[in-house]
Design a protein around this motif. Structure first.
Motif, mmCIF file in Angstrom:
data_model
loop_
_atom_site.group_PDB
_atom_site.id
_atom_site.type_symbol
_atom_site.label_atom_id
_atom_site.label_comp_id
_atom_site.label_asym_id
_atom_site.label_seq_id
_atom_site.Cartn_x
_atom_site.Cartn_y
_atom_site.Cartn_z
ATOM 1 N N ASN A 51 0.854 -1.181 0.000
ATOM 2 C CA ASN A 51 0.000 0.000 0.000
ATOM 3 C C ASN A 51 0.891 1.233 0.000
ATOM 4 O O ASN A 51 1.379 1.676 1.041
ATOM 5 N N GLU A 52 1.130 1.790 -1.155
ATOM 6 C CA GLU A 52 2.040 2.923 -1.313
ATOM 7 C C GLU A 52 1.439 4.221 -0.784
ATOM 8 O O GLU A 52 2.145 5.218 -0.603
ATOM 9 N N ALA A 53 0.123 4.258 -0.528
ATOM 10 C CA ALA A 53 -0.543 5.484 -0.107
ATOM 11 C C ALA A 53 -0.380 5.777 1.373
ATOM 12 O O ALA A 53 -0.467 6.922 1.810
ATOM 13 N N SER A 54 -0.131 4.741 2.176
ATOM 14 C CA SER A 54 -0.047 4.902 3.628
ATOM 15 C C SER A 54 1.408 5.003 4.072
ATOM 16 O O SER A 54 2.294 4.401 3.459
ATOM 17 N N LYS A 55 1.633 5.784 5.140
ATOM 18 C CA LYS A 55 2.988 5.970 5.654
ATOM 19 C C LYS A 55 3.053 5.635 7.140
ATOM 20 O O LYS A 55 2.188 6.043 7.916
ATOM 21 N N MET A 56 4.078 4.893 7.530
ATOM 22 C CA MET A 56 4.295 4.550 8.934
ATOM 23 C C MET A 56 5.269 5.510 9.607
ATOM 24 O O MET A 56 5.310 5.624 10.828
ATOM 25 N N GLY A 57 6.112 6.154 8.791
ATOM 26 C CA GLY A 57 7.141 7.019 9.345
ATOM 27 C C GLY A 57 7.225 8.342 8.610
ATOM 28 O O GLY A 57 6.209 8.975 8.319
ATOM 29 N N ALA B 204 9.970 8.470 3.490
ATOM 30 C CA ALA B 204 10.605 7.194 3.827
ATOM 31 C C ALA B 204 10.064 6.063 2.950
ATOM 32 O O ALA B 204 8.892 6.059 2.566
ATOM 33 N N ASP B 205 10.933 5.121 2.644
ATOM 34 C CA ASP B 205 10.534 3.923 1.910
ATOM 35 C C ASP B 205 10.034 2.895 2.920
ATOM 36 O O ASP B 205 10.816 2.357 3.708
ATOM 37 N N GLU B 206 8.733 2.634 2.909
ATOM 38 C CA GLU B 206 8.140 1.716 3.878
ATOM 39 C C GLU B 206 8.440 0.255 3.548
ATOM 40 O O GLU B 206 8.135 -0.641 4.333
ATOM 41 N N PHE B 207 9.043 0.011 2.401
ATOM 42 C CA PHE B 207 9.268 -1.364 1.979
ATOM 43 C C PHE B 207 10.758 -1.668 1.788
ATOM 44 O O PHE B 207 11.170 -2.386 0.872
ATOM 45 N N SER B 208 11.553 -1.078 2.670
ATOM 46 C CA SER B 208 12.963 -1.424 2.780
ATOM 47 C C SER B 208 13.417 -1.072 4.192
ATOM 48 O O SER B 208 12.766 -0.270 4.875
ATOM 49 N N TYR B 209 14.493 -1.676 4.640
ATOM 50 C CA TYR B 209 15.017 -1.398 5.980
ATOM 51 C C TYR B 209 16.504 -1.718 6.014
ATOM 52 O O TYR B 209 17.022 -2.430 5.142
ATOM 53 N N GLU B 210 17.191 -1.154 7.006
ATOM 54 C CA GLU B 210 18.632 -1.373 7.150
ATOM 55 C C GLU B 210 18.901 -2.573 8.045
ATOM 56 O O GLU B 210 18.248 -2.746 9.072
#
Length: 245
Positions: A212-218, A222-228
């Motif tokens: 869901n590209e429309a919603s943001k968690m941060g 920010a890219d909600e579909f990647s992490y370090e």
């Protein structure tokens, strides 16, 4: 030569061990310089990993001047880490004038004992690194993570070398911030340090099929579909470099 990995999750901690790291500073929230991980993460790492586990005890991002309530949570977190058998903890507190908060740090050392305590990069935000070093030595900290008061350990290598000389084996000076395979040898040779700290991280893409590209968690961008996450291969390379020094 000791390699400490700043592991921001259980998966990062696993990757650090698989790569041959000697120790992890377990934390979360790298974007703010790291904060205290959850009890569940700490417990899992202590029970399932063979390398040393040193949780970061930092209740929030920002400065290192804490309220009474925040300080109580710091002591509570340290007591928990001691109770479940952590190898040590990493923390640090300052006064408003940039000096080390000796009274509270002494309380931390007492509560943690006999578990050792390392001082994190609050050290770099102190008003006089030379004076701060003598203070943390006197208090009983076993190690100091530092970039030499600069933006990263490569830029601060000369200052770190001075701290290593001043420490004179009374405490470990551990270069950290921006340490990578391209600069590790030069940092090691310039500073004569024996402990080194880095995240050795890469960006991991989400395996989610629905997005869901429309919603943001941060943050908005920010890219909600990647992490370090710590990269096992990067850890291996760093450890190989240290093994030949």
């Amino acid at each position: 030569m000791i390699l400490e990995i700043c592991a921001n999750s259980v998966e990062s901690a696993i990757a650090a061990q698989q790569g041959g790291a000697d120790r992890i500073e377990l934390c979360t929230n790298l974007a703010e310089g790291g904060t205290t991980p959850s009890y569940g993460q700490i417990k899992w790492c202590v029970e399932n990993l063979q390398l040393e586990v040193w949780p970061l005890i930092r209740p929030r991002g920002g400065d290192f001047l804490y309220s009474d309530a925040e300080f109580e949570t710091i002591l509570g977190d340290i007591s928990y880490c001691k109770q479940i058998g952590c190898n040590g903890v990493v923390t640090g507190l300052l006064n408003t004038n940039g000096t080390i908060n000796e009274e509270r740090c002494a309380k931390i050392i007492a509560v943690a004992s006999p578990m050792p305590v390392a001082f994190h990069r609050a050290f770099d935000m102190s008003n006089d690194l030379s004076v701060a070093l003598e203070t943390v030595i006197k208090l009983g900290f076993v190690r100091v993570l530092s970039s030499g008061g600069k933006e990263n350990a490569f830029v601060g290598a000369n200052e770190l070398a001075k701290l290593v000389v001043q420490a004179n084996n009374r405490i470990e000076i551990m270069p950290g911030a921006g340490v990578n395979a391209d600069n590790l040898i030069e940092i090691a040779k310039t500073t004569s340090a024996k402990n080194f700290h880095t995240t050795a991280k890469s960006v991991v893409k989400s395996k989610m099929k629905f997005k869901n590209e429309a919603s943001k968690m941060g943050l908005e961008n920010a890219d909600e579909f990647s992490y370090e996450q710590t990269d096992t291969l990067k850890v291996k390379v760093l450890k190989e470099i240290l093994n030949i020094l």
